[in-house]
Design a protein around this motif. Structure first.
Motif, PDB file in Angstrom:
ATOM      1  N   LYS A  20      40.492  27.645  45.270  1.00 19.07           N
ATOM      2  CA  LYS A  20      40.229  28.388  46.762  1.00 19.07           C
ATOM      3  C   LYS A  20      39.188  29.492  46.164  1.00 19.07           C
ATOM      4  O   LYS A  20      38.149  30.000  47.139  1.00 19.07           O
ATOM      5  N   ASP A  21      39.434  30.112  45.224  1.00 25.84           N
ATOM      6  CA  ASP A  21      38.727  31.362  44.801  1.00 25.84           C
ATOM      7  C   ASP A  21      38.892  31.702  43.259  1.00 25.84           C
ATOM      8  O   ASP A  21      39.953  31.453  42.961  1.00 25.84           O
ATOM      9  N   VAL A  60      49.342  25.010  50.145  1.00 22.72           N
ATOM     10  CA  VAL A  60      50.147  26.194  49.069  1.00 22.72           C
ATOM     11  C   VAL A  60      49.328  26.835  48.253  1.00 22.72           C
ATOM     12  O   VAL A  60      48.255  26.090  47.787  1.00 22.72           O
ATOM     13  N   GLU A  61      49.222  27.999  48.127  1.00 16.87           N
ATOM     14  CA  GLU A  61      48.460  28.493  47.270  1.00 16.87           C
ATOM     15  C   GLU A  61      49.296  29.214  45.986  1.00 16.87           C
ATOM     16  O   GLU A  61      50.150  29.917  46.134  1.00 16.87           O
ATOM     17  N   LEU A  62      48.680  28.869  44.628  1.00 19.40           N
ATOM     18  CA  LEU A  62      48.996  29.505  43.579  1.00 19.40           C
ATOM     19  C   LEU A  62      48.116  30.536  43.085  1.00 19.40           C
ATOM     20  O   LEU A  62      46.851  30.036  42.654  1.00 19.40           O
ATOM     21  N   MET A  63      48.523  31.829  42.945  1.00 14.60           N
ATOM     22  CA  MET A  63      47.351  32.811  42.707  1.00 14.60           C
ATOM     23  C   MET A  63      47.987  33.774  41.235  1.00 14.60           C
ATOM     24  O   MET A  63      48.985  33.811  41.082  1.00 14.60           O
ATOM     25  N   PHE A  64      46.917  33.523  40.423  1.00  9.37           N
ATOM     26  CA  PHE A  64      46.934  34.485  39.397  1.00  9.37           C
ATOM     27  C   PHE A  64      46.200  35.487  39.038  1.00  9.37           C
ATOM     28  O   PHE A  64      44.958  35.349  39.486  1.00  9.37           O
ATOM     29  N   GLU A  65      46.537  36.546  38.681  1.00 11.70           N
ATOM     30  CA  GLU A  65      45.659  37.715  38.451  1.00 11.70           C
ATOM     31  C   GLU A  65      45.983  38.325  37.167  1.00 11.70           C
ATOM     32  O   GLU A  65      47.081  38.519  36.673  1.00 11.70           O
ATOM     33  N   GLY A  66      45.046  38.509  36.154  1.00 10.95           N
ATOM     34  CA  GLY A  66      45.342  38.786  34.800  1.00 10.95           C
ATOM     35  C   GLY A  66      44.423  39.653  34.176  1.00 10.95           C
ATOM     36  O   GLY A  66      43.333  39.819  34.599  1.00 10.95           O
ATOM     37  N   PHE A  78      40.851  38.076  35.190  1.00 11.18           N
ATOM     38  CA  PHE A  78      40.711  36.973  35.902  1.00 11.18           C
ATOM     39  C   PHE A  78      41.521  37.018  37.214  1.00 11.18           C
ATOM     40  O   PHE A  78      42.631  37.852  37.506  1.00 11.18           O
ATOM     41  N   ASP A  79      41.057  36.218  38.149  1.00 10.72           N
ATOM     42  CA  ASP A  79      41.723  36.131  39.532  1.00 10.72           C
ATOM     43  C   ASP A  79      41.501  34.757  39.739  1.00 10.72           C
ATOM     44  O   ASP A  79      40.198  34.270  39.874  1.00 10.72           O
ATOM     45  N   LEU A 116      41.940  28.052  34.389  1.00  9.40           N
ATOM     46  CA  LEU A 116      42.009  29.309  33.597  1.00  9.40           C
ATOM     47  C   LEU A 116      41.511  29.140  32.267  1.00  9.40           C
ATOM     48  O   LEU A 116      40.758  29.982  31.723  1.00  9.40           O
ATOM     49  N   ALA A 117      41.981  28.169  31.572  1.00  5.30           N
ATOM     50  CA  ALA A 117      41.755  28.105  30.095  1.00  5.30           C
ATOM     51  C   ALA A 117      40.059  27.800  29.847  1.00  5.30           C
ATOM     52  O   ALA A 117      39.540  28.484  29.185  1.00  5.30           O
TER      53      ALA A 117
END
Length: 155
Positions: A20-21, A60-66, A78-79, A116-117
């Motif tokens: 999604k983003d 369902v949204e799975l969000m990672f910010e790092g 990353f987001d 992400l990888a």
């Protein structure tokens, strides 16, 4: 005949999964791409959200910010908002929230991890492989946190 084949059994279908983003920043390139004296501090935040669509479907949204690194020594940021559309059928209402917040992210995780990888690798770094996440433990921690605040568990 459908009942004999489990037509009334609880069922979860993944209808679609998608990015999604996605944002990847390499703010100190090319300096950040050289050898590093120490391993970077890596910080990651994970969130899960769900919203009803129609006809038993949910997004369902799975969000990672790092980030990797700190202060002026940030290697990358990353987001990722990775989402999916799921259809739930014959799942008791009292279990819908758990399915959306545990099972759906569990199904999506390997795909989000690969996104992400690849983004980190394409940014010039070795692939960044997130360790598996125990979404049931995260859910239970959130339920306990909300209980201490006096809020309902499906918030």
């Amino acid at each position: 005949m459908a009942e004999a084949n489990g037509g009334d059994l609880p069922h979860l279908d993944a209808l679609a999964q998608y990015v999604k983003d996605l944002s990847f920043e390499n703010p100190n390139a090319p300096r950040s791409l050289g050898p590093q004296e120490t391993a970077p501090n890596i910080a990651i935040q994970v969130n899960v959200n769900a919203k009803p669509l129609q006809d038993g479907n949910f997004e369902v949204e799975l969000m990672f910010e790092g980030t990797a690194g700190e202060g002026e020594n940030i290697l990358f940021r990353f987001d990722l908002n990775y989402a999916g559309v799921f259809h739930l059928s014959n799942i008791p209402q009292q279990h819908v929230h758990q399915v959306l917040m545990i099972e759906c992210p569990r199904m999506m995780f390997p795909f989000a991890r690969a996104v992400l990888a690849n983004a980190v690798r394409d940014g010039g770094f070795p692939p960044f492989l997130l360790q598996p996440i125990d979404f049931a433990a995260l859910y239970q921690a959130r339920v306990n946190e909300l209980a201490q605040q006096g809020a309902p568990a499906n918030s």
